[in-house]
Design a protein around this motif. Structure first.
Motif, PDB file in Angstrom:
ATOM      1  N   GLY A   1       1.180  -0.827  -0.069  1.00 45.81           N
ATOM      2  CA  GLY A   1       0.135  -0.414   0.114  1.00 45.81           C
ATOM      3  C   GLY A   1       0.434   1.119  -0.333  1.00 45.81           C
ATOM      4  N   ARG A   2       1.642   1.357   0.937  1.00 48.21           N
ATOM      5  CA  ARG A   2       2.820   2.827   0.867  1.00 48.21           C
ATOM      6  C   ARG A   2       3.692   2.729  -0.747  1.00 48.21           C
ATOM      7  N   LEU A   3       4.043   1.661  -0.610  1.00 48.85           N
ATOM      8  CA  LEU A   3       5.279   1.267  -1.921  1.00 48.85           C
ATOM      9  C   LEU A   3       3.816   1.783  -2.926  1.00 48.85           C
TER      10      LEU A   3
ATOM     11  N   LEU B   1       9.007   9.990  -4.700  1.00 45.14           N
ATOM     12  CA  LEU B   1       9.444   8.429  -5.299  1.00 45.14           C
ATOM     13  C   LEU B   1      10.624   8.859  -5.195  1.00 45.14           C
ATOM     14  N   PHE B   2      11.208   8.931  -6.213  1.00 47.96           N
ATOM     15  CA  PHE B   2      12.030   9.440  -6.976  1.00 47.96           C
ATOM     16  C   PHE B   2      13.434  10.777  -6.441  1.00 47.96           C
ATOM     17  N   SER B   3      12.422  11.596  -6.349  1.00 45.73           N
ATOM     18  CA  SER B   3      13.160  12.450  -6.241  1.00 45.73           C
ATOM     19  C   SER B   3      13.473  13.067  -4.451  1.00 45.73           C
ATOM     20  N   GLU B   4      12.920  12.418  -3.309  1.00 47.56           N
ATOM     21  CA  GLU B   4      12.952  12.174  -2.247  1.00 47.56           C
ATOM     22  C   GLU B   4      12.368  10.557  -1.784  1.00 47.56           C
ATOM     23  N   PRO B   5      13.256   9.760  -1.864  1.00 48.04           N
ATOM     24  CA  PRO B   5      12.675   8.545  -1.364  1.00 48.04           C
ATOM     25  C   PRO B   5      12.986   8.398   0.104  1.00 48.04           C
ATOM     26  N   VAL B   6      13.366   9.169   1.244  1.00 49.32           N
ATOM     27  CA  VAL B   6      13.198   9.042   1.978  1.00 49.32           C
ATOM     28  C   VAL B   6      11.788   9.123   2.587  1.00 49.32           C
TER      29      VAL B   6
END
Length: 263
Positions: free
Chosen positions: A65-67, A78-83
């Motif tokens: 669900g989160r991913l 997700l790609f610019s700020e994966p944290v």
């Protein structure tokens, strides 16, 4: 409405309704699986393995669900700020991603314990809507995923919706009724009143996917899109069409494959 059932201090810590919704959803699912194992000849899942199976499903739902939320709705973040994936207190779960996580968790558990995958999938399909119901009610309490502007008597003002502040459909409650109560009643009816669970493993799982997709599409009519459109459709509608196709494919597969070869 406050998103907290109980709040401790001003730092945003406490018991949130959203977390409580997950606990209630998993609790109802676990109770039903125990009930199947002890009172029915329709379940091949032993009572001793229910807790382990639920643990696998919890991991599948949470990770998927989160991913899925970031991949389907905010891939650029997700790609610019994966944290951001780890900042769970900020919210962000996708039901379609949760479905994929559950499928993978079920497949892993079936392989590990030698239980037919399609049969386990049918068991999950018969209980999953309970979690959808509680989750949508929590969405309403949180004031998120609001509906389109409306003049109906039961329209609601959502403080976090775009300005100017106007009454909107409580689309979260529509979804709770459709994806939750209606879908749970349908799945339970098919589980208990049809022999398909025993004679055609996978059929109930396919029916669940198709029914969920159709009910979700109906609910999307009243919901304000929360991401850019795909081919002129809201993302919830577009992904539901794929879900329906997967369900129809599963129904066709389970009818063409001999029972002794299904896994």
């Amino acid at each position: 409405m406050s998103p907290f059932l109980l709040r401790f201090g001003e730092e945003g810590f406490g018991i949130r309704y959203y977390g409580l919704a997950y606990l209630l959803g998993f609790g109802v699912a676990a109770w039903l699986l125990y009930f199947y194992a002890r009172r029915s000849d329709r379940s091949a899942l032993p009572p001793a393995l229910v807790a382990d199976f639920m643990t696998a499903l919890v991991v599948g739902v949470m990770v998927g669900g989160r991913l899925g939320y970031f991949l389907l709705y905010q891939p650029e973040l997700l790609f610019s700020e994966p944290v951001a994936l780890l900042r769970v207190w900020e919210g962000g779960m996708a039901s379609h991603g949760g479905f994929v996580g559950v499928v993978l968790a079920t497949w892993w558990f079936a392989r590990r314990h030698g239980i037919a995958f399609l049969h386990l999938g049918d068991l999950v399909a018969s209980v999953a809507a309970a979690g959808l119901f509680f989750g949508r009610v929590a969405n309403f309490i949180n004031g998120e995923l609001w509906g389109k502007p409306s003049a109906v008597a039961w329209a609601v003002l959502f403080p976090e919706s775009p300005l100017p502040l106007v009454p909107r459909h409580p689309s979260q409650l529509y979804a709770a009724a459709l994806e939750g109560l209606v879908l749970l009643a349908f799945a339970q009816w098919r589980f208990w009143r049809s022999e398909r669970v025993k004679t055609t493993p996978g059929r109930l799982g396919g029916e669940f996917l198709v029914a969920y997709a159709l009910l979700r599409i109906v609910g999307e009519v009243f919901r304000e899109p929360d991401a850019s459109l795909i081919l002129g459709l809201s993302r919830g509608t577009f992904y539901s069409l794929l879900t329906a196709a997967a369900g129809l494919g599963l129904i066709g597969f389970c009818h063409k494959t001999p029972l002794h070869k299904k896994s």
